[in-house]
Write a protein that holds these residues in place. Sequence first.
Motif, PDB file in Angstrom:
ATOM      1  N   UNK A  21      29.631  50.256  18.139  1.00 28.20           N
ATOM      2  CA  UNK A  21      28.217  50.483  18.778  1.00 28.20           C
ATOM      3  C   UNK A  21      27.755  51.700  19.388  1.00 28.20           C
ATOM      4  N   UNK A  22      28.651  52.533  19.850  1.00 25.65           N
ATOM      5  CA  UNK A  22      28.231  53.645  20.544  1.00 25.65           C
ATOM      6  C   UNK A  22      27.876  54.871  19.592  1.00 25.65           C
ATOM      7  N   UNK A  23      28.538  54.939  18.521  1.00 22.30           N
ATOM      8  CA  UNK A  23      28.173  55.876  17.705  1.00 22.30           C
ATOM      9  C   UNK A  23      26.952  55.362  16.703  1.00 22.30           C
ATOM     10  N   UNK A  24      26.882  54.438  16.608  1.00 22.09           N
ATOM     11  CA  UNK A  24      25.641  53.886  15.744  1.00 22.09           C
ATOM     12  C   UNK A  24      24.339  53.453  16.520  1.00 22.09           C
ATOM     13  N   UNK A  25      24.524  53.219  17.840  1.00 21.62           N
ATOM     14  CA  UNK A  25      23.381  52.745  18.439  1.00 21.62           C
ATOM     15  C   UNK A  25      23.081  53.466  19.697  1.00 21.62           C
ATOM     16  N   UNK A  26      24.384  53.339  20.816  1.00 21.97           N
ATOM     17  CA  UNK A  26      23.879  53.927  22.138  1.00 21.97           C
ATOM     18  C   UNK A  26      23.965  55.201  22.173  1.00 21.97           C
ATOM     19  N   UNK A  27      24.743  56.134  21.480  1.00 26.83           N
ATOM     20  CA  UNK A  27      24.442  57.860  21.582  1.00 26.83           C
ATOM     21  C   UNK A  27      23.143  58.229  20.891  1.00 26.83           C
ATOM     22  N   UNK A  28      22.874  57.709  19.735  1.00 31.98           N
ATOM     23  CA  UNK A  28      21.635  58.040  19.128  1.00 31.98           C
ATOM     24  C   UNK A  28      20.685  57.997  19.856  1.00 31.98           C
ATOM     25  N   UNK A  29      20.330  56.708  20.267  1.00 28.98           N
ATOM     26  CA  UNK A  29      19.367  56.268  21.283  1.00 28.98           C
ATOM     27  C   UNK A  29      19.231  57.145  22.632  1.00 28.98           C
ATOM     28  N   UNK A  30      20.396  57.303  23.029  1.00 34.49           N
ATOM     29  CA  UNK A  30      20.366  58.284  24.340  1.00 34.49           C
ATOM     30  C   UNK A  30      19.703  59.549  24.162  1.00 34.49           C
ATOM     31  N   UNK A  31      20.142  60.204  23.031  1.00 33.76           N
ATOM     32  CA  UNK A  31      19.922  61.387  22.638  1.00 33.76           C
ATOM     33  C   UNK A  31      18.111  61.615  22.528  1.00 33.76           C
ATOM     34  N   UNK A  32      17.381  60.414  22.072  1.00 28.90           N
ATOM     35  CA  UNK A  32      15.807  60.218  21.898  1.00 28.90           C
ATOM     36  C   UNK A  32      15.337  59.983  22.971  1.00 28.90           C
ATOM     37  N   UNK A  33      15.883  59.279  23.947  1.00 34.32           N
ATOM     38  CA  UNK A  33      15.225  58.378  25.212  1.00 34.32           C
ATOM     39  C   UNK A  33      15.224  59.415  26.317  1.00 34.32           C
ATOM     40  N   UNK A  34      13.963  58.990  27.017  1.00 32.28           N
ATOM     41  CA  UNK A  34      13.673  59.583  28.416  1.00 32.28           C
ATOM     42  C   UNK A  34      13.947  58.470  29.363  1.00 32.28           C
ATOM     43  N   UNK A  35      13.899  57.065  29.046  1.00 32.13           N
ATOM     44  CA  UNK A  35      14.121  56.180  30.189  1.00 32.13           C
ATOM     45  C   UNK A  35      15.183  55.092  29.548  1.00 32.13           C
ATOM     46  N   UNK A  36      16.129  54.741  30.265  1.00 35.93           N
ATOM     47  CA  UNK A  36      17.213  53.750  29.815  1.00 35.93           C
ATOM     48  C   UNK A  36      17.088  52.767  30.847  1.00 35.93           C
ATOM     49  N   UNK A  37      17.040  51.434  30.398  1.00 36.54           N
ATOM     50  CA  UNK A  37      17.235  50.285  31.242  1.00 36.54           C
ATOM     51  C   UNK A  37      18.475  49.588  30.557  1.00 36.54           C
ATOM     52  N   UNK A  38      19.279  49.058  31.470  1.00 32.44           N
ATOM     53  CA  UNK A  38      20.545  48.051  31.019  1.00 32.44           C
ATOM     54  C   UNK A  38      20.848  47.091  31.962  1.00 32.44           C
ATOM     55  N   UNK A  39      20.889  45.845  31.602  1.00 33.99           N
ATOM     56  CA  UNK A  39      21.506  44.767  32.247  1.00 33.99           C
ATOM     57  C   UNK A  39      22.928  44.271  31.813  1.00 33.99           C
ATOM     58  N   UNK A  40      23.725  44.086  32.337  1.00 28.63           N
ATOM     59  CA  UNK A  40      25.052  43.686  31.960  1.00 28.63           C
ATOM     60  C   UNK A  40      25.965  43.355  32.974  1.00 28.63           C
ATOM     61  N   UNK A  41      26.769  41.958  32.519  1.00 29.77           N
ATOM     62  CA  UNK A  41      27.757  41.324  33.268  1.00 29.77           C
ATOM     63  C   UNK A  41      28.506  42.317  33.889  1.00 29.77           C
ATOM     64  N   UNK A  42      29.345  43.107  33.342  1.00 30.55           N
ATOM     65  CA  UNK A  42      30.294  44.062  33.965  1.00 30.55           C
ATOM     66  C   UNK A  42      30.052  45.498  33.599  1.00 30.55           C
ATOM     67  N   UNK A  43      30.111  46.153  34.498  1.00 38.74           N
ATOM     68  CA  UNK A  43      29.934  47.594  34.113  1.00 38.74           C
ATOM     69  C   UNK A  43      31.153  48.481  34.826  1.00 38.74           C
ATOM     70  N   UNK A  44      31.731  49.540  34.107  1.00 43.99           N
ATOM     71  CA  UNK A  44      32.585  50.320  34.793  1.00 43.99           C
ATOM     72  C   UNK A  44      32.393  51.987  34.144  1.00 43.99           C
ATOM     73  N   UNK A  45      33.026  52.981  34.814  1.00 41.07           N
ATOM     74  CA  UNK A  45      32.842  54.169  34.547  1.00 41.07           C
ATOM     75  C   UNK A  45      33.659  54.450  32.824  1.00 41.07           C
ATOM     76  N   UNK A  46      34.359  53.670  32.437  1.00 37.99           N
ATOM     77  CA  UNK A  46      34.642  53.773  31.090  1.00 37.99           C
ATOM     78  C   UNK A  46      33.565  54.047  30.093  1.00 37.99           C
ATOM     79  N   UNK A  47      32.359  53.143  30.443  1.00 38.53           N
ATOM     80  CA  UNK A  47      31.212  53.261  29.552  1.00 38.53           C
ATOM     81  C   UNK A  47      30.752  54.803  29.491  1.00 38.53           C
ATOM     82  N   UNK A  48      30.844  55.661  30.758  1.00 39.46           N
ATOM     83  CA  UNK A  48      30.365  56.826  30.535  1.00 39.46           C
ATOM     84  C   UNK A  48      31.157  57.789  29.424  1.00 39.46           C
TER      85      UNK A  48
END
Length: 496
Positions: A21-48
């Motif tokens: 999902x990172x290669x197919x969705x998250x990374x391409x979308x971040x490269x084109x976006x100017x604003x990113x909103x996320x809601x998630x039950x769990x988050x840690x720096x591994x996402x970075x």
Amino acid sequence: MSLKDLDSVLPTNLSTGNSDPYKEIVIPCLKEATIFHMGTGFFDSGWVDLAKEGLVEFIKHGGKMVLLTSVRVGEEEFESFQKGEKAKTDKILEDILVKNALDSVTKAGKEWTLNYLAWMVSQDILDVHLLVHKTSAINIYHPKVSFWYDSEGNTICTNGSLNATGNAINNLEVLSVFCSWRLGEDRHIKSFESIWKDDWEGKPENYFLLELPEIVKIDYKRMASDKNPYESLISLVNGYAKSGSSIQARDYQIEAIHALKANGYRGILSMATGTGKTFTSLLAVKQIIEEKGNSVVLVCVPQTTLIDQWEEAIDKVFDSPIIHKCAFNRNDWFSKLACDLKFFDGSESVFAITTYGSLTDLKFQNAVQRAKGNFVYIFDECHKLGTPKIMRTFKPRNDSYRIGLSATPERWFDEKGTSYISATIGPSVFEYSMEQAIQNQKLCPYNYHIILSQLTNEEMAQFISMSDKIAKLSKTDGLDGKSLSEDLKRALEKRA
């Protein structure tokens, strides 16, 4: 810069069982976006770490990220939230959030991710809200929804079961993708947006809404460097190629360089053939020079035919490098090399390319030891370093940086030689297998085709003769499975 450009490559639904999902969705979308909103039950720096390639571009063009997530608290801590004791609540959040952040880094072994996350908070690139249940320490905020917005008014939304943690990608999770320009999908996005906005503003009656306490922001500022830590690494590495060069480091090569740096620039890069070990090591040398100053760089190769290849690679990465090709007639090169090493003053870096045989030459070693300043070894096909003769005679400089390169760093039937290699160079700090390279489309798939060939009478006679010799040598060696004599190794190689 438009999310709409991704229309043809974005999946409608995705399962982590067969897609990233990172290669197919998250990374391409971040490269084109100017604003990113996320809601998630769990988050840690591994996402970075997983999203880093996209985050660099996202931040480069001024992107802002907003995160809504949960925080787990114990029963005693929970009472402070119920009583509304802000001072205690802030202290509890500080203890929990900082500890969780450090724990996630410890598990992943990637300290830079916390540094990066802390830097984003300190620069107001990342804003965080937390939700805590009012009557239960067990129940948590648990959606997994993300929104990417671009400057043209386009939106991409994902909804599914994937948490934003380093480990969640190893679970079997599903994501659905919605694009605002696709017929009928905008209404789904608006529905998810409405729910997320209510949650962000703290409208759910059963939850406390908590902003990131100032005390936590101060802690994060202490953890953060004064500049974008990953972007500085990207720009540093990609700025290594000389002016006009088309060389650009790939994401896994950057990770390899970072792994070397984390181990004091001593270690082995175990990378598949064709994935760019040569250029990765030279870009690491470029970083050493950037950080420590000009250096003497000794490249050791297993055979003379590789010397010209290394000279060409060095010339592509560095501007007008001083290169000594140390092979063939010693009188043609040794005096000049010894002079350059003896009077090295750090004004320019000096490269010497030689074979492993030079490491057992006393005069050559003495010349190397006399060189002042920074010294870097690159051991190409470093499994060749573990021969008995080299182990007896080679004395590397104590103050040197050491980079080993090999697709197969272990020596077959030679535990002693393998141990010597890791003791001399350092541990394997980065691995990138053939399977990974093919899966990531860095190498093309291939098939083996076995073609049988008959030996001529003369070749068969030679084969039988070598087999007899191997049999005799095997008796004296004992074939204990731990080591083979050099004579037996040469005989086996010749017969092969």
